[in-house]
Design a protein around this motif. Structure first.
Motif, PDB file in Angstrom:
ATOM      1  N   MET A   1      22.842 -24.705 -33.429  1.00  0.00           N
ATOM      2  CA  MET A   1      21.835 -23.759 -33.908  1.00  0.00           C
ATOM      3  C   MET A   1      20.782 -23.524 -32.826  1.00  0.00           C
ATOM      4  SD  MET A   1      19.617 -23.811 -37.447  1.00  0.00           S
ATOM      5  CE  MET A   1      18.316 -24.914 -36.945  1.00  0.00           C
ATOM      6  N   ARG A   2      20.331 -22.283 -32.680  1.00  0.00           N
ATOM      7  CA  ARG A   2      19.267 -21.982 -31.735  1.00  0.00           C
ATOM      8  C   ARG A   2      18.039 -21.492 -32.496  1.00  0.00           C
ATOM      9  NH1 ARG A   2      21.480 -18.704 -26.484  1.00  0.00           N
ATOM     10  NH2 ARG A   2      19.231 -18.401 -26.265  1.00  0.00           N
ATOM     11  N   THR A   3      16.885 -21.768 -31.941  1.00  0.00           N
ATOM     12  CA  THR A   3      15.629 -21.374 -32.586  1.00  0.00           C
ATOM     13  C   THR A   3      14.763 -20.514 -31.677  1.00  0.00           C
ATOM     14  OG1 THR A   3      14.599 -23.432 -31.833  1.00  0.00           O
ATOM     15  CG2 THR A   3      15.569 -23.435 -34.046  1.00  0.00           C
ATOM     16  N   ASP A   4      15.240 -20.223 -30.470  1.00  0.00           N
ATOM     17  CA  ASP A   4      14.431 -19.473 -29.494  1.00  0.00           C
ATOM     18  C   ASP A   4      14.537 -17.960 -29.724  1.00  0.00           C
ATOM     19  OD1 ASP A   4      17.136 -19.655 -28.770  1.00  0.00           O
ATOM     20  OD2 ASP A   4      16.689 -19.380 -26.633  1.00  0.00           O
ATOM     21  N   ILE A   5      14.023 -17.531 -30.856  1.00  0.00           N
ATOM     22  CA  ILE A   5      14.201 -16.137 -31.267  1.00  0.00           C
ATOM     23  C   ILE A   5      13.434 -15.144 -30.394  1.00  0.00           C
ATOM     24  CG2 ILE A   5      14.728 -16.739 -33.671  1.00  0.00           C
ATOM     25  CD1 ILE A   5      11.839 -15.942 -34.365  1.00  0.00           C
ATOM     26  N   ASP A   6      12.458 -15.617 -29.644  1.00  0.00           N
ATOM     27  CA  ASP A   6      11.686 -14.714 -28.783  1.00  0.00           C
ATOM     28  C   ASP A   6      12.180 -14.706 -27.339  1.00  0.00           C
ATOM     29  OD1 ASP A   6       9.930 -13.932 -30.858  1.00  0.00           O
ATOM     30  OD2 ASP A   6       8.832 -15.820 -30.626  1.00  0.00           O
ATOM     31  N   ASN A   7      13.254 -15.445 -27.078  1.00  0.00           N
ATOM     32  CA  ASN A   7      13.764 -15.592 -25.713  1.00  0.00           C
ATOM     33  C   ASN A   7      14.708 -14.428 -25.369  1.00  0.00           C
ATOM     34  OD1 ASN A   7      14.481 -16.620 -23.209  1.00  0.00           O
ATOM     35  ND2 ASN A   7      15.951 -18.087 -24.053  1.00  0.00           N
ATOM     36  N   TRP A   8      14.124 -13.245 -25.197  1.00  0.00           N
ATOM     37  CA  TRP A   8      14.906 -12.038 -24.963  1.00  0.00           C
ATOM     38  C   TRP A   8      14.814 -11.562 -23.519  1.00  0.00           C
ATOM     39  CZ3 TRP A   8      18.322  -8.951 -27.549  1.00  0.00           C
ATOM     40  CH2 TRP A   8      18.552  -9.264 -28.910  1.00  0.00           C
ATOM     41  N   MET A   9      15.966 -11.178 -22.972  1.00  0.00           N
ATOM     42  CA  MET A   9      16.033 -10.448 -21.712  1.00  0.00           C
ATOM     43  C   MET A   9      17.141  -9.402 -21.896  1.00  0.00           C
ATOM     44  SD  MET A   9      16.437 -11.915 -17.839  1.00  0.00           S
ATOM     45  CE  MET A   9      15.095 -13.102 -18.098  1.00  0.00           C
ATOM     46  N   PRO A  10      16.836  -8.329 -22.646  1.00  0.00           N
ATOM     47  CA  PRO A  10      17.885  -7.380 -23.034  1.00  0.00           C
ATOM     48  C   PRO A  10      18.537  -6.695 -21.842  1.00  0.00           C
ATOM     49  CG  PRO A  10      15.703  -6.507 -23.553  1.00  0.00           C
ATOM     50  CD  PRO A  10      15.511  -7.927 -23.152  1.00  0.00           C
ATOM     51  N   ILE A  11      19.856  -6.489 -21.951  1.00  0.00           N
ATOM     52  CA  ILE A  11      20.551  -5.743 -20.914  1.00  0.00           C
ATOM     53  C   ILE A  11      20.268  -4.250 -21.109  1.00  0.00           C
ATOM     54  CG2 ILE A  11      22.318  -7.494 -20.578  1.00  0.00           C
ATOM     55  CD1 ILE A  11      24.230  -5.863 -22.282  1.00  0.00           C
ATOM     56  N   THR A  12      20.650  -3.447 -20.155  1.00  0.00           N
ATOM     57  CA  THR A  12      20.330  -2.016 -20.179  1.00  0.00           C
ATOM     58  C   THR A  12      21.298  -1.248 -21.072  1.00  0.00           C
ATOM     59  OG1 THR A  12      21.760  -1.564 -18.293  1.00  0.00           O
ATOM     60  CG2 THR A  12      19.444  -2.136 -17.813  1.00  0.00           C
ATOM     61  N   VAL A  13      20.906  -0.019 -21.413  1.00  0.00           N
ATOM     62  CA  VAL A  13      21.773   0.869 -22.178  1.00  0.00           C
ATOM     63  C   VAL A  13      23.078   1.109 -21.427  1.00  0.00           C
ATOM     64  CG1 VAL A  13      22.032   3.242 -23.016  1.00  0.00           C
ATOM     65  CG2 VAL A  13      19.903   1.998 -23.440  1.00  0.00           C
ATOM     66  N   SER A  14      22.994   1.338 -20.125  1.00  0.00           N
ATOM     67  CA  SER A  14      24.208   1.610 -19.350  1.00  0.00           C
ATOM     68  C   SER A  14      25.132   0.398 -19.316  1.00  0.00           C
ATOM     69  CB  SER A  14      23.864   2.071 -17.933  1.00  0.00           C
ATOM     70  OG  SER A  14      23.047   1.127 -17.279  1.00  0.00           O
ATOM     71  N   ARG A  15      24.546  -0.797 -19.290  1.00  0.00           N
ATOM     72  CA  ARG A  15      25.375  -2.019 -19.322  1.00  0.00           C
ATOM     73  C   ARG A  15      26.046  -2.179 -20.691  1.00  0.00           C
ATOM     74  NH1 ARG A  15      28.961  -5.008 -18.145  1.00  0.00           N
ATOM     75  NH2 ARG A  15      28.813  -7.264 -18.097  1.00  0.00           N
ATOM     76  N   ILE A  16      25.324  -1.872 -21.759  1.00  0.00           N
ATOM     77  CA  ILE A  16      25.927  -1.876 -23.097  1.00  0.00           C
ATOM     78  C   ILE A  16      27.140  -0.942 -23.117  1.00  0.00           C
ATOM     79  CG2 ILE A  16      25.614  -1.074 -25.489  1.00  0.00           C
ATOM     80  CD1 ILE A  16      24.305  -3.717 -25.237  1.00  0.00           C
ATOM     81  N   TYR A  17      26.967   0.233 -22.533  1.00  0.00           N
ATOM     82  CA  TYR A  17      28.051   1.220 -22.489  1.00  0.00           C
ATOM     83  C   TYR A  17      29.268   0.651 -21.761  1.00  0.00           C
ATOM     84  CZ  TYR A  17      30.338   5.763 -21.783  1.00  0.00           C
ATOM     85  OH  TYR A  17      31.230   6.811 -21.781  1.00  0.00           O
ATOM     86  N   GLU A  18      29.032  -0.028 -20.656  1.00  0.00           N
ATOM     87  CA  GLU A  18      30.125  -0.649 -19.900  1.00  0.00           C
ATOM     88  C   GLU A  18      30.852  -1.691 -20.754  1.00  0.00           C
ATOM     89  OE1 GLU A  18      28.644  -2.394 -16.327  1.00  0.00           O
ATOM     90  OE2 GLU A  18      27.817  -0.509 -15.581  1.00  0.00           O
ATOM     91  N   VAL A  19      30.078  -2.539 -21.425  1.00  0.00           N
ATOM     92  CA  VAL A  19      30.663  -3.630 -22.222  1.00  0.00           C
ATOM     93  C   VAL A  19      31.477  -3.082 -23.386  1.00  0.00           C
ATOM     94  CG1 VAL A  19      30.118  -5.560 -23.774  1.00  0.00           C
ATOM     95  CG2 VAL A  19      28.895  -5.324 -21.593  1.00  0.00           C
ATOM     96  N   PHE A  20      30.902  -2.151 -24.151  1.00  0.00           N
ATOM     97  CA  PHE A  20      31.536  -1.710 -25.398  1.00  0.00           C
ATOM     98  C   PHE A  20      32.583  -0.623 -25.194  1.00  0.00           C
ATOM     99  CE2 PHE A  20      28.227  -4.234 -27.189  1.00  0.00           C
ATOM    100  CZ  PHE A  20      28.734  -4.656 -28.412  1.00  0.00           C
ATOM    101  N   SER A  21      32.549   0.062 -24.063  1.00  0.00           N
ATOM    102  CA  SER A  21      33.560   1.091 -23.812  1.00  0.00           C
ATOM    103  C   SER A  21      34.957   0.499 -23.671  1.00  0.00           C
ATOM    104  CB  SER A  21      33.209   1.890 -22.549  1.00  0.00           C
ATOM    105  OG  SER A  21      32.077   2.693 -22.783  1.00  0.00           O
ATOM    106  N   GLU A  22      35.028  -0.791 -23.382  1.00  0.00           N
ATOM    107  CA  GLU A  22      36.326  -1.466 -23.247  1.00  0.00           C
ATOM    108  C   GLU A  22      36.902  -1.880 -24.596  1.00  0.00           C
ATOM    109  OE1 GLU A  22      35.754  -4.807 -20.718  1.00  0.00           O
ATOM    110  OE2 GLU A  22      35.518  -3.606 -18.891  1.00  0.00           O
ATOM    111  N   ILE A  23      36.088  -1.815 -25.648  1.00  0.00           N
ATOM    112  CA  ILE A  23      36.518  -2.302 -26.967  1.00  0.00           C
ATOM    113  C   ILE A  23      36.997  -1.120 -27.813  1.00  0.00           C
ATOM    114  CG2 ILE A  23      35.843  -3.673 -28.970  1.00  0.00           C
ATOM    115  CD1 ILE A  23      33.529  -4.801 -27.322  1.00  0.00           C
ATOM    116  N   PRO A  24      38.221  -1.176 -28.353  1.00  0.00           N
ATOM    117  CA  PRO A  24      38.779  -0.034 -29.092  1.00  0.00           C
ATOM    118  C   PRO A  24      38.270   0.079 -30.534  1.00  0.00           C
ATOM    119  CG  PRO A  24      40.379  -1.813 -29.030  1.00  0.00           C
ATOM    120  CD  PRO A  24      39.203  -2.281 -28.225  1.00  0.00           C
ATOM    121  N   ILE A  25      36.961   0.266 -30.660  1.00  0.00           N
ATOM    122  CA  ILE A  25      36.334   0.418 -31.979  1.00  0.00           C
ATOM    123  C   ILE A  25      35.251   1.492 -31.888  1.00  0.00           C
ATOM    124  CG2 ILE A  25      36.724  -1.997 -32.646  1.00  0.00           C
ATOM    125  CD1 ILE A  25      33.709  -2.481 -31.977  1.00  0.00           C
TER     126      ILE A  25
END
Length: 201
Positions: free
Chosen positions: A1-25
């Motif tokens: 279990m993790r509790t560090d809910i404020d420990n965010w370093m979000p990736i970019t929109v373009s990186r999200i696009y790269e990651v999810f474009s490979e998934i057939p959904i």
């Protein structure tokens, strides 16, 4: 279990696009970023980044994402490892990081569907064809339509200041059709009235 809910370093929109474009959904950017993609510019700072997928597609997404990411199911205020083969029936949020100690990179939100229709979880009578709730940027990045995203923001048990500010930012460019859909949906969820309806007349 993790509790560090404020420990965010979000990736970019373009990186999200790269990651999810490979998934057939079907998937799309949601949250404040979805509104900014519709706006065409960044209107404010974003502390995280949200991706929507359809609940029935979750195990396909898991198989692709587990190669490079660690996935946690968020439920009842706890973040627990999402185990391989575990189908999340009632969990709506998944938090994703590179490993057990790295900051949170993005959040997945699971939406419910019935045949080819999206179902709004807070008022199940509100439905829409899944292919009618997404738009795309000129670069092809899918994002949640502004009126649907604003319904999620307005329909929360606690409407935050940033949600109201997002609404006021996007309101001037909403079409009459988008305003009408949001107004009718808010009246369905809140028959006793909602503070945003007056702005949509």
């Amino acid at each position: 279990m993790r509790t560090d809910i404020d420990n965010w370093m979000p990736i970019t929109v373009s990186r999200i696009y790269e990651v999810f474009s490979e998934i057939p959904i079907s998937w799309c950017i949601a949250g404040g970023w979805a509104l900014d993609l519709h706006l065409g510019n960044k209107s404010r700072q974003h502390s995280d980044i949200d991706v929507i997928i359809i609940r029935k597609d979750q195990l396909v997404a898991y198989q692709f994402l587990k190669r490079d990411w660690t996935l946690y199911k968020a439920k009842d205020g706890k973040l627990m490892i999402w185990e391989e083969g575990e189908f999340l029936n009632s969990t709506n949020d998944v938090w994703v990081s590179k490993n057990n100690n790295s900051p949170w990179a993005f959040q997945i939100m699971l939406i419910d569907s019935e045949e080819s229709c999206w179902i709004y979880k807070r008022e199940k009578s509100i439905k829409r064809a899944i292919n009618e709730i997404f738009l795309r940027t000129p670069e092809g990045i899918p994002y949640l339509k502004p009126e649907v995203q604003l319904l999620y923001k307005a329909g929360s048990s606690q409407v935050r200041e940033k949600d109201y500010n997002d609404f006021q930012t996007i309101l001037p460019i909403l079409s009459l059709e988008e305003k009408e859909w949001l107004k009718l949906s808010l009246k369905q969820q809140f028959p006793e009235g909602h503070a945003w309806v007056k702005y949509l007349n």
